[in-house]
Design a protein around this motif. Sequence first.
Motif, PDB file in Angstrom:
ATOM      1  N   LYS A  69      12.610 -12.310  14.032  1.00 15.96           N
ATOM      2  CA  LYS A  69      12.183 -11.650  12.806  1.00 15.96           C
ATOM      3  C   LYS A  69      10.943 -12.358  12.265  1.00 15.96           C
ATOM      4  CE  LYS A  69      16.277 -12.505  11.388  1.00 15.96           C
ATOM      5  NZ  LYS A  69      17.534 -12.666  10.609  1.00 15.96           N
ATOM      6  N   VAL A  71       7.681 -12.381   9.470  1.00 18.00           N
ATOM      7  CA  VAL A  71       6.984 -11.909   8.277  1.00 18.00           C
ATOM      8  C   VAL A  71       5.518 -12.273   8.445  1.00 18.00           C
ATOM      9  CG1 VAL A  71       6.643 -12.215   5.807  1.00 18.00           C
ATOM     10  CG2 VAL A  71       8.946 -11.997   6.719  1.00 18.00           C
ATOM     11  N   GLN A  95       5.342  -6.102  17.566  1.00 20.28           N
ATOM     12  CA  GLN A  95       6.156  -4.895  17.682  1.00 20.28           C
ATOM     13  C   GLN A  95       6.274  -4.440  19.133  1.00 20.28           C
ATOM     14  OE1 GLN A  95       4.151  -2.286  14.887  1.00 20.28           O
ATOM     15  NE2 GLN A  95       5.565  -2.817  13.234  1.00 20.28           N
ATOM     16  N   GLU A 100      11.140  -7.773  15.292  1.00 19.17           N
ATOM     17  CA  GLU A 100      11.198  -7.140  13.986  1.00 19.17           C
ATOM     18  C   GLU A 100      10.101  -7.749  13.110  1.00 19.17           C
ATOM     19  OE1 GLU A 100      15.207  -6.926  12.304  1.00 19.17           O
ATOM     20  OE2 GLU A 100      15.944  -7.583  14.262  1.00 19.17           O
ATOM     21  N   VAL A 101       9.323  -6.889  12.447  1.00 21.06           N
ATOM     22  CA  VAL A 101       8.155  -7.357  11.703  1.00 21.06           C
ATOM     23  C   VAL A 101       8.146  -6.756  10.299  1.00 21.06           C
ATOM     24  CG1 VAL A 101       5.636  -7.521  11.647  1.00 21.06           C
ATOM     25  CG2 VAL A 101       6.834  -7.474  13.854  1.00 21.06           C
ATOM     26  N   GLN A 102       7.913  -7.613   9.319  1.00 20.67           N
ATOM     27  CA  GLN A 102       7.656  -7.188   7.942  1.00 20.67           C
ATOM     28  C   GLN A 102       6.259  -7.667   7.563  1.00 20.67           C
ATOM     29  OE1 GLN A 102       9.420  -5.371   5.795  1.00 20.67           O
ATOM     30  NE2 GLN A 102      11.288  -5.149   7.014  1.00 20.67           N
ATOM     31  N   LEU A 103       5.410  -6.752   7.079  1.00 25.03           N
ATOM     32  CA  LEU A 103       4.030  -7.079   6.711  1.00 25.03           C
ATOM     33  C   LEU A 103       3.916  -7.242   5.205  1.00 25.03           C
ATOM     34  CD1 LEU A 103       0.988  -7.377   7.296  1.00 25.03           C
ATOM     35  CD2 LEU A 103       0.836  -4.874   7.182  1.00 25.03           C
ATOM     36  N   ARG A 104       3.270  -8.334   4.811  1.00 21.41           N
ATOM     37  CA  ARG A 104       2.982  -8.584   3.402  1.00 21.41           C
ATOM     38  C   ARG A 104       1.474  -8.740   3.255  1.00 21.41           C
ATOM     39  NH1 ARG A 104       6.552  -6.331   1.584  1.00 21.41           N
ATOM     40  NH2 ARG A 104       6.600  -7.366  -0.449  1.00 21.41           N
ATOM     41  N   GLU A 135      10.151 -11.441  -2.233  1.00 25.74           N
ATOM     42  CA  GLU A 135       9.457 -12.252  -1.231  1.00 25.74           C
ATOM     43  C   GLU A 135      10.379 -13.339  -0.681  1.00 25.74           C
ATOM     44  OE1 GLU A 135       6.544 -11.265  -0.100  1.00 25.74           O
ATOM     45  OE2 GLU A 135       6.624  -9.679  -1.625  1.00 25.74           O
ATOM     46  N   LEU A 138      12.690 -11.960   1.929  1.00 22.47           N
ATOM     47  CA  LEU A 138      12.036 -11.766   3.223  1.00 22.47           C
ATOM     48  C   LEU A 138      11.895 -13.089   3.970  1.00 22.47           C
ATOM     49  CD1 LEU A 138       9.275  -9.131   2.406  1.00 22.47           C
ATOM     50  CD2 LEU A 138      11.227  -8.843   3.938  1.00 22.47           C
ATOM     51  N   TRP A 141      15.102 -13.985   5.457  1.00 17.73           N
ATOM     52  CA  TRP A 141      15.345 -13.106   6.610  1.00 17.73           C
ATOM     53  C   TRP A 141      14.573 -13.559   7.846  1.00 17.73           C
ATOM     54  CZ3 TRP A 141      11.522  -9.999   8.902  1.00 17.73           C
ATOM     55  CH2 TRP A 141      11.975  -9.035   9.803  1.00 17.73           C
ATOM     56  N   ALA A 142      13.394 -14.104   7.648  1.00 18.85           N
ATOM     57  CA  ALA A 142      12.471 -14.373   8.748  1.00 18.85           C
ATOM     58  C   ALA A 142      12.865 -15.595   9.558  1.00 18.85           C
ATOM     59  CB  ALA A 142      11.059 -14.565   8.204  1.00 18.85           C
TER      60      ALA A 142
END
Length: 261
Positions: A69, A71, A95, A100-104, A135, A138, A141-142
């Motif tokens: 994961k 971020v 990806q 799994e990717v979350q972009l900030r 934040e 996340l 999570w990362a």
Amino acid sequence: MMSIIKGLPVRGEIYLLPIKKLRKHEMEGHTNERQGIAAHGKTHVMEDDFDGEQVGRHYHFGGGCFVMKYVVINTHPNNESFNYAIQETAVSALQEAGHEVQLRDLYTLNFNPILSVEDFAGSKSGQLPDDIKAEQDLIRWADVLVVIYPLWWASLPAMLKGYIDRVFSYGFAYSMDNNGLNKLLVGKKAILFTTMGNTETHYEETGMFDSLANTVDKGIFDFVGIEVLEHRYFTSVTTVDDAERKKMLDEVKTTLRKLES
């Protein structure tokens, strides 16, 4: 291009299983492999991870790579900048590898970087503003943070510094007691990409790389327990040609792939 690398895992024997099929008795034969993952700080492998809720995630046991994961945090106001090209390259590469990717994108999010008295009080009481809690959730999570930023006035952009001021708060990222500092984000990793306008020779001669290693890698990330796996510096980004910039973007892909090798 300048890079500092450490702590990368060595691929071992690989077991690839969907998490929904893993049961406690199936894990008993993989004790050493689980310990190998924990030794690399790649994940928190706990029995309650194998409850069937995280369907579709895959792990490689034995010290090799697995789905992680990420971020990705980008700090540049111009969506036509080279920093955005790094962002797009990093997100696509991760990806495509199945992570799994979350972009900030802090400017697009209109993140508020100003630390307030209320923020200080909230860090003590646990009643944090919603934007900080989002934040921090996340980051919890990362497994890995990918941080992309330009070097401005020999430092981080104010937006990124404010993000760190507010999000890496007391009680979440660190605490203090009679024995001193407690690092609360141990086990997490970071990869940093810094764009710079001047030449590599200039930054070497002025000691800038050493200064950033102390103030950013150690002073921020290590302070809270996050291990910086690699800090890659891209110099002369405003004056090199497109062919050279493409090489830099290829280096971004290569850097991220090192976690899988």
